[in-house]
Design an enzyme around this catalytic site. Structure first.
Site, PDB file in Angstrom:
ATOM      1  N   GLU A 139      16.895 -16.495 -94.422  1.00  0.00           N
ATOM      2  CA  GLU A 139      16.865 -17.942 -94.679  1.00  0.00           C
ATOM      3  C   GLU A 139      15.871 -18.096 -95.815  1.00  0.00           C
ATOM      4  O   GLU A 139      14.701 -18.344 -95.601  1.00  0.00           O
ATOM      5  CB  GLU A 139      16.428 -18.692 -93.419  1.00  0.00           C
ATOM      6  CG  GLU A 139      16.853 -20.139 -93.423  1.00  0.00           C
ATOM      7  CD  GLU A 139      15.893 -21.061 -94.137  1.00  0.00           C
ATOM      8  OE1 GLU A 139      15.668 -20.873 -95.361  1.00  0.00           O
ATOM      9  OE2 GLU A 139      15.378 -21.967 -93.485  1.00  0.00           O
TER      10      GLU A 139
ATOM     11  N   GLU B  86      14.029 -20.044-104.460  1.00  0.00           N
ATOM     12  CA  GLU B  86      12.993 -19.228-103.821  1.00  0.00           C
ATOM     13  C   GLU B  86      13.254 -17.738-103.992  1.00  0.00           C
ATOM     14  O   GLU B  86      12.633 -16.915-103.316  1.00  0.00           O
ATOM     15  CB  GLU B  86      12.870 -19.586-102.334  1.00  0.00           C
ATOM     16  CG  GLU B  86      11.971 -20.793-102.137  1.00  0.00           C
ATOM     17  CD  GLU B  86      11.961 -21.353-100.713  1.00  0.00           C
ATOM     18  OE1 GLU B  86      12.357 -20.632 -99.781  1.00  0.00           O
ATOM     19  OE2 GLU B  86      11.566 -22.511-100.571  1.00  0.00           O
TER      20      GLU B  86
HETATM   21  N1  SAH Z   1      13.239 -17.028 -91.078  1.00  0.00           N
HETATM   22  C1  SAH Z   1      12.340 -18.114 -90.737  1.00  0.00           C
HETATM   23  C2  SAH Z   1      11.480 -18.549 -91.893  1.00  0.00           C
HETATM   24  C3  SAH Z   1      12.206 -18.905 -93.162  1.00  0.00           C
HETATM   25  S1  SAH Z   1      11.142 -19.415 -94.449  1.00  0.00           S
HETATM   26  C4  SAH Z   1      13.165 -19.248 -90.178  1.00  0.00           C
HETATM   27  O1  SAH Z   1      14.356 -19.280 -90.446  1.00  0.00           O
HETATM   28  O2  SAH Z   1      12.629 -20.112 -89.492  1.00  0.00           O
HETATM   29  C5  SAH Z   1      11.262 -18.099 -95.596  1.00  0.00           C
HETATM   30  C6  SAH Z   1      10.177 -17.066 -95.426  1.00  0.00           C
HETATM   31  O3  SAH Z   1      10.537 -15.952 -96.207  1.00  0.00           O
HETATM   32  C7  SAH Z   1       8.805 -17.450 -95.892  1.00  0.00           C
HETATM   33  O4  SAH Z   1       7.906 -17.194 -94.848  1.00  0.00           O
HETATM   34  C8  SAH Z   1       8.515 -16.525 -97.093  1.00  0.00           C
HETATM   35  O5  SAH Z   1       7.159 -16.136 -97.136  1.00  0.00           O
HETATM   36  C9  SAH Z   1       9.400 -15.347 -96.800  1.00  0.00           C
HETATM   37  N2  SAH Z   1       9.950 -14.550 -97.936  1.00  0.00           N
HETATM   38  C10 SAH Z   1      10.645 -15.045 -98.985  1.00  0.00           C
HETATM   39  N3  SAH Z   1      11.127 -14.044 -99.756  1.00  0.00           N
HETATM   40  C11 SAH Z   1      10.745 -12.890 -99.166  1.00  0.00           C
HETATM   41  C12 SAH Z   1      10.950 -11.514 -99.478  1.00  0.00           C
HETATM   42  N4  SAH Z   1      11.698 -11.158-100.515  1.00  0.00           N
HETATM   43  N5  SAH Z   1      10.389 -10.592 -98.663  1.00  0.00           N
HETATM   44  C13 SAH Z   1       9.658 -10.966 -97.585  1.00  0.00           C
HETATM   45  N6  SAH Z   1       9.445 -12.254 -97.238  1.00  0.00           N
HETATM   46  C14 SAH Z   1       9.981 -13.207 -98.013  1.00  0.00           C
END
Ligand code: SAH
Length: 680
Positions: free
Chosen positions: A144, A153
């Site tokens: 996500e 993002e």
């Molecule tokens: N999966 C959770 C949070 C989603 S928010 C949910 O659905 O509730 C997205 C998260 O991904 C954030 O915490 C961000 O720090 C992390 N993130 C984004 N790109 C990333 C990457 N390439 N590797 C590791 N973490 C990542």
């Protein structure tokens, strides 16, 4: 460890060194993060869970072990869903350390320690192999990583890498696919966020028109997305010119390419008009069949009545480089270009020679007119607000004399031009030259390239200022009262002012009202459990971060996007007299406001009003206490300050409704900070 961070104080303008705890940024990020909002997004959570269950079943049906890779696990939510759905093992990757730590705690608390491994790395650093972070490649990819623009993002490069190195060929992906939709519209309101409309000034010697530089005409602007709660935009504020069409989609179960590219669709306008804006949103299909769909479609498109409010995903407004007349039924071509992180659009009347997609040049837009660098979207809207301009013209007309020497202190302001049209001899502290050139004012208005604190009499050619003006507006302002910097600047230039100087605005006032939000309260409300998983650790963490600074702070929100009802009358709480210098002592007030209507007091809204001259004011907050839906109407070009009452937001019941809220507000003139305390 303590670190010292230098910053210019937004209100006083003073350079100050703050001793910051090493965790300061973490706390800021967590306190203002969208994690809580995501966990409250029931529609999203339910559909992810359905999609994950279906993907695990498909893998199991093939007789394989279900090995999940969850990139960006946050609280660990999606991994816990997968483990509950029967996945054999989950690798939960999270780059943000405080979140990875929280995920470890949450996973343990929910009893998934043996099934989920939290890896505190960026996914591109994750290794696979017997000694690696992952024993083997995964066959289910869950993520996500989407923002309002879908790719902002970094979802594309993350997927590209994951398919190359972290997952098996033919893996299952949840979501399976994302689709971006567009609709062409004409909207004077939204277009006013992107171009400066001619400003009409009625002067004694006839009407004058302030025009924008010709470079602005077809300036593509800046590529940063304009994301808004489009559902708050009344249908009367735009005209639909095309049907909703699919612009592009991404299949996440196959290798993804993040390299820049473009997509083109043919549109047949349903109405003649001026094509100005591309409205856009996306949906995600959680499974290959498309049966589990989560959509950001706005109210006039969505068929379902079940509406999910969310703030972490909204809708996008894209501005075409210039407005293009289109005729009903006469086909046009819309091109979406994208790089790894952003999308932009152009419209063509003819198909052009570039049949081959690769030939379409994909260059990120660059602002040529400077205005898009100086003014953000709400600021454009504000400058185009003819009503507001009228107030300035009226008050300038009152105070300016033909021999006035006028100094303007405001960022990127049109006031010097207005004042010039009205006959004053001008000095401006800051402006952009192209604008003056377009209006033949280069030698009429002097730009002083110095901060007000460093102004010398030689800057002013030894003249004294008889009229000091400001909107006031400063790009460094986040909260409404940060624009009180004008008062500090006024104090700093005192020795250059005549004894009978006119200061415009002559004063400002801070106003407050207690409100009940329709939805915004959710972003600060605890989650407890989410789809049966205990995520209280996350609530505690956010609470801890919110309390990190001793005094709780108000936060800026553009309230036209967030409906609320007034529970009290608006009240003036502090006044600031710009005719005098900033006093040495603090300004404070206390009192109570009666709650006149039933409802949950989610918080106080605060805003500023500027009193330009006798009986002429500009209001940056409440425009109308109740519209036809009973909601407050707010100035659409400004952010207001919201101070959330956490005790109310956290309580479940509506019992014991207080009849009044007491407050104590203190403006520390030394630090420029406003501290506030409320009791219900
Ligand atoms: N999966 C959770 C949070 C989603 S928010 C949910 O659905 O509730 C997205 C998260 O991904 C954030 O915490 C961000 O720090 C992390 N993130 C984004 N790109 C990333 C990457 N390439 N590797 C590791 N973490 C990542």
């Amino acid at each position: 460890m303590k670190t010292f961070c230098g910053r210019a104080n937004p209100t006083t303008g003073a350079m100050e060194w703050l001793e910051e705890d090493e965790n300061y940024d973490y706390h800021q990020e967590i306190a203002r993060s969208r994690y809580a909002d995501m966990l409250h997004d029931k529609d999203r959570n339910v559909k992810y869970y359905q999609g994950i269950r279906a993907a695990v079943s498909r893998v199991k049906e093939r007789g394989e072990k279900a090995i999940v890779l969850d990139i960006g696990t946050g609280t660990g939510l999606l991994s816990m869903m997968a483990a509950s759905a029967g996945a054999d093992f989950c690798y939960a990757v999270e780059v943000f350390k405080p979140m990875a730590n929280a995920a470890v705690k949450i996973v343990e608390k929910n009893g998934f320690r043996d099934k989920i491994k939290v890896i505190n790395k960026h996914s591109t650093e994750v290794t696979v192999g017997p000694d690696g972070d992952m024993q083997c490649r995964a066959n289910i990819l869950v993520t996500e990583l989407f923002d309002t623009e879908l790719i902002g993002e970094g979802a594309l490069p993350t997927y590209e890498h994951a398919h190359k190195y972290l997952v098996q060929e033919g893996c299952e992906a949840v979501p399976h696919r994302a689709t971006v939709y567009v609709q062409l519209v004409e909207s004077k309101r939204m277009w006013s966020w992107n171009k400066l409309f001619p400003v009409h000034v009625e002067a004694e010697d006839g009407e004058k028109i302030i025009v924008s530089p010709s470079e602005m005409e077809d300036c593509p602007g800046v590529p940063s997305v304009c994301d808004i709660q489009l559902n708050q935009m009344p249908s009367s504020d735009f005209t639909i010119l095309s049907d909703v069409v699919t612009m592009f989609s991404v299949d996440f179960s196959k290798p993804v390419r993040s390299a820049s590219t473009s997509y083109r669709v043919q549109l047949e306008p349903v109405k003649s008009g001026k094509a100005q804006i591309v409205l856009s949103w996306w949906d995600i299909d959680m499974d290959p069949s498309g049966m589990i769909n989560c959509t950001m479609a706005p109210y006039w498109v969505k068929s379902t009545s079940a509406f999910q409010w969310r703030d972490h995903w909204m809708q996008c407004v894209y501005f075409l480089p210039n407005e293009e007349p289109v005729l009903q039924g006469e086909k046009v071509y819309l091109t979406a270009c994208r790089d790894e992180y952003s999308v932009w659009y152009k419209l063509q009347k003819t198909r052009g020679k570039e049949e081959n997609k690769a030939a379409v040049r994909v260059e990120s837009p660059v602002c040529r007119c400077q205005a898009h660098l100086l003014w953000n979207r709400p600021r454009f809207g504000q400058l185009n607000d003819q009503n507001r301009t009228c107030q300035y013209i009226k008050s300038l007309t009152k105070v300016l004399q033909t021999d006035s020497v006028c100094l303007c202190i405001s960022d990127g302001s049109l006031l010097p031009v207005l004042a010039h049209c009205l006959g004053a001899k001008q000095y401006a502290t800051f402006f952009f030259l192209k604008f003056f050139k377009a209006n033949n004012l280069e030698d009429k208005i002097k730009i002083i390239e110095a901060r007000p604190e460093l102004l010398t009499s030689s800057h002013l050619e030894d003249k004294k200022i008889s009229v000091l003006v400001g909107e006031p507006f400063f790009t460094t302002s986040l909260l409404p009262w940060h624009n009180l910097y004008f008062w500090y600047a006024r104090t700093a230039v005192t020795s250059h002012l005549t004894s009978s100087v006119t200061v415009l605005p002559q004063s400002a006032s801070l106003h407050m009202m207690i409100v009940e939000f329709q939805d915004l309260w959710r972003i600060r409300s605890p989650c407890g459990t989410c789809e049966g998983f205990d995520v209280q650790t996350m609530d505690d963490m956010i609470k801890n971060s919110l309390n990190f600074r001793e005094s709780k702070e108000a936060e800026p929100h553009p309230l036209w996007e967030y409906p609320c009802k007034s529970l009290s009358d608006p009240q003036e709480v502090l006044t600031f007299d710009f005719r005098k210098t900033v006093p040495e002592y603090s300004l404070s007030t206390e009192g109570s406001v009666n709650l006149l209507r039933k409802g949950k007091s989610h918080g106080a809204v605060l805003w500023m009003e500027y009193h330009l001259a006798a009986d002429i004011s500009v209001n940056t907050g409440l425009m109308q206490i109740s519209d036809e839906k009973g909601n407050c109407e707010w100035n659409p070009h400004c952010k207001q300050a919201v101070y959330f009452f956490s005790s109310v937001i956290e309580s479940e019941t509506l019992s014991d409704l207080p009849s009044a809220v007491t407050y104590a507000i203190n403006f520390n003139t030394k630090t420029g900070e406003i501290a506030m305390d409320f009791k219900l």
